[in-house]
Design an enzyme around this catalytic site. Structure first.
Site, mmCIF file in Angstrom:
data_model
loop_
_atom_site.group_PDB
_atom_site.id
_atom_site.type_symbol
_atom_site.label_atom_id
_atom_site.label_comp_id
_atom_site.label_asym_id
_atom_site.label_seq_id
_atom_site.Cartn_x
_atom_site.Cartn_y
_atom_site.Cartn_z
ATOM 1 C CB CYS A 1 -1.154 0.167 1.184
ATOM 2 S SG CYS A 1 -2.391 1.056 1.043
ATOM 3 C CG HIS B 1 -4.608 -3.100 2.004
ATOM 4 N ND1 HIS B 1 -3.878 -3.057 2.807
ATOM 5 C CD2 HIS B 1 -5.306 -2.265 1.752
ATOM 6 C CE1 HIS B 1 -3.774 -1.728 2.931
ATOM 7 N NE2 HIS B 1 -4.610 -1.169 2.368
ATOM 8 C CD GLU C 1 -2.331 -6.106 4.453
ATOM 9 O OE1 GLU C 1 -2.102 -6.439 3.061
ATOM 10 O OE2 GLU C 1 -2.542 -4.964 4.665
#
Lengths: 257, 222
Positions: free
Chosen positions: B89, B197, B199
């Site tokens: 990011c 993202h 994750e």
């Protein structure tokens, strides 16, 4: 880009998930960890976890519990309830929450702008709880207990100016009613804003969500749609496939044009 | 037992107070990849792989890295020693030379600048760009591995207002569509970054993080 469908999980003071009706009567939904795991498997777009008792009871977020819960979330996660400061957001961020939902604090431009400066506007979600419609619509906070003489649109524009990156626009009157979203309010607010509007309140089935998206929302959120099935409101955690959503969007477009 | 404790973890996530450290560590833990947070020079220099996370404003992140005296050790690790790094990011944007969001110089590891996303006034597209977009891998890179379900596009969660523009087309590792085609992943040898993202992107993100963590430093040769 596909528009997001966001299950909303309401957490009560006993760390259980519930679903409310008009911010009042509560139905027990299940254990938060089980429900989050089910939503992982269903690869949901995002989830929002709102602690509905934290604000009214003057509590800060339950950080220890959220740490455990966030470690199970492999999808975007926003959290709201009892957030009052940048420090609260820093602690939440450290344990895996990347979006902060501000309700009461969303009415304070200084809090909104300070969180936005630290985390960026994309991390700041202001939740606007709306009672009534048209010109007489107004905002409430504290789980509906406190009335404010501000129109939702004015509140949304203030929040955007202060640095909010997203607005959750929630209809209190339609909460848990499963009869459809307040399309007029959604349309009025979303077309006046540059930032995305997430519509919440009133949906009970996928077609209601599709209507909300056609009305202008960038995303739609719901508790009931993803927690109940059938007229008898049997509790069942569900999430529509992309195909089902696409079909509902086509039907909704045909109905509105 | 002592020998065990001296084994370096597979991944070190730079913790400088600006980033979703918790979510990244949770994801690596879920994948069975040993990951730790590092917050000082010693940790950064000892890392076998670095993840540079980041959210918020560009200048604030760069200033924090400076104030904590981490820029020197990051340069030493990544540029001098060739430690593989993945920016996530805002962490990807920090790899660039500069950003329209701020005045401070970026790390400058990738010949790129960061600009605000612009959408046509008539468009219904909003800024920030928040949500899931299909991602198209480009060029020679080792972040996206071909799968059995080849017809299913890569799909990731985005939440950002700025995007990176690369000077060298060969540094672009993936693109997505938002009004026009924008770069959302870069890779130059052992230096990589993703705007989205991983994750927070279910199995798509798991696959990417695992591919990166298990790849041999630089680009997988075709």
């Amino acid at each position: 880009m596909r528009k997001r469908l966001i299950p909303v999980l309401l957490l009560d003071r006993a760390r259980r998930l519930v679903k409310t009706e008009r911010f009042g009567a509560r139905t027990y939904i299940g254990d938060p960890f089980n429900v989050v795991r089910l939503f992982n498997e269903k690869e949901v777009d995002e989830i929002a976890i709102l602690d509905i008792d934290a604000g009214p009871e003057g509590r800060r977020p339950d950080f220890g519990f959220m740490k455990e819960l966030a470690s199970e979330c492999f999808m975007p996660l926003s959290y709201g309830g009892g957030i009052r400061s940048v420090a609260d957001c820093e602690e939440l961020n450290r344990l895996g929450v990347e979006k902060f939902v501000l309700g009461q604090a969303g009415l304070e431009p200084k809090v909104v702008s300070s969180v936005s400066e630290v985390f960026g506007s994309q991390a700041v979600v202001v939740c606007i709880d709306v009672v009534g419609g048209g010109d007489s619509a107004h905002c409430v906070t504290g789980s509906g207990r406190q009335r404010h003489r501000i129109h939702p649109l004015a509140h949304a524009l203030d929040a955007q100016a202060a640095g909010a990156g997203e607005i959750i626009l929630q209809s209190v009157d339609r909460d848990g009613m499963r009869s459809g979203m307040d399309l007029e309010v959604i349309h009025g607010v979303s077309r006046a804003l540059e930032i995305p509007v997430v519509a919440l309140g009133g949906a009970g089935e996928v077609s209601h969500l599709a209507d909300g998206l056609w009305a202008g929302a960038s995303a739609v959120a719901s508790g009931s749609t993803f927690s109940f099935i059938g007229r008898l409101r049997a509790v069942l955690v569900t999430y529509p496939s992309r195909r089902e959503v696409d079909d509902a969007m086509v039907r909704s477009e045909a109905a509105t044009s | 037992m002592q020998a065990l404790s001296e084994v370096q973890p597979e991944v070190s996530v730079v913790d400088y107070g600006v980033g979703n450290i918790g979510a990244l560590l949770n994801m690596f833990d879920h994948l069975g990849i040993e990951a730790v947070a590092v917050s000082d020079e010693r940790g950064i220099l000892a890392a076998s792989r670095l993840v540079l996370p980041g959210i918020g404003a560009f200048d604030r992140a760069m200033r924090t890295l400076m104030d904590r005296g981490l820029i020197g050790s990051l340069n030493e690790a990544v540029i001098a020693r060739g430690t593989p790094v993945l920016g996530v990011c805002l962490g990807m944007q920090l790899l660039a030379r500069r950003s329209a969001e701020g005045q401070l110089a970026g790390l400058g590891w990738i010949a790129a600048d960061v600009l605000r996303i612009e959408v046509p006034p008539s468009s219904a597209l909003k800024v920030p760009h928040i949500g899931w977009s299909d991602v198209r891998p480009a060029g020679v890179q080792s972040l996206f591995i071909p799968t059995d379900t080849a017809d299913e596009p890569e799909r990731f969660y985005f939440d950002h207002s700025y995007h990176m523009i690369c000077e060298e087309a060969s540094d672009i590792a993936a693109t997505f569509e938002y009004g026009r085609t924008l770069c959302c992943a870069v890779q130059r040898g052992h230096i990589a970054g993703v705007q989205f993202h991983p994750e927070k992107s279910h199995r798509f993100g798991m696959r990417l993080l695992e591919a990166w963590a298990r790849s041999q430093g630089g680009v997988t040769q075709p």
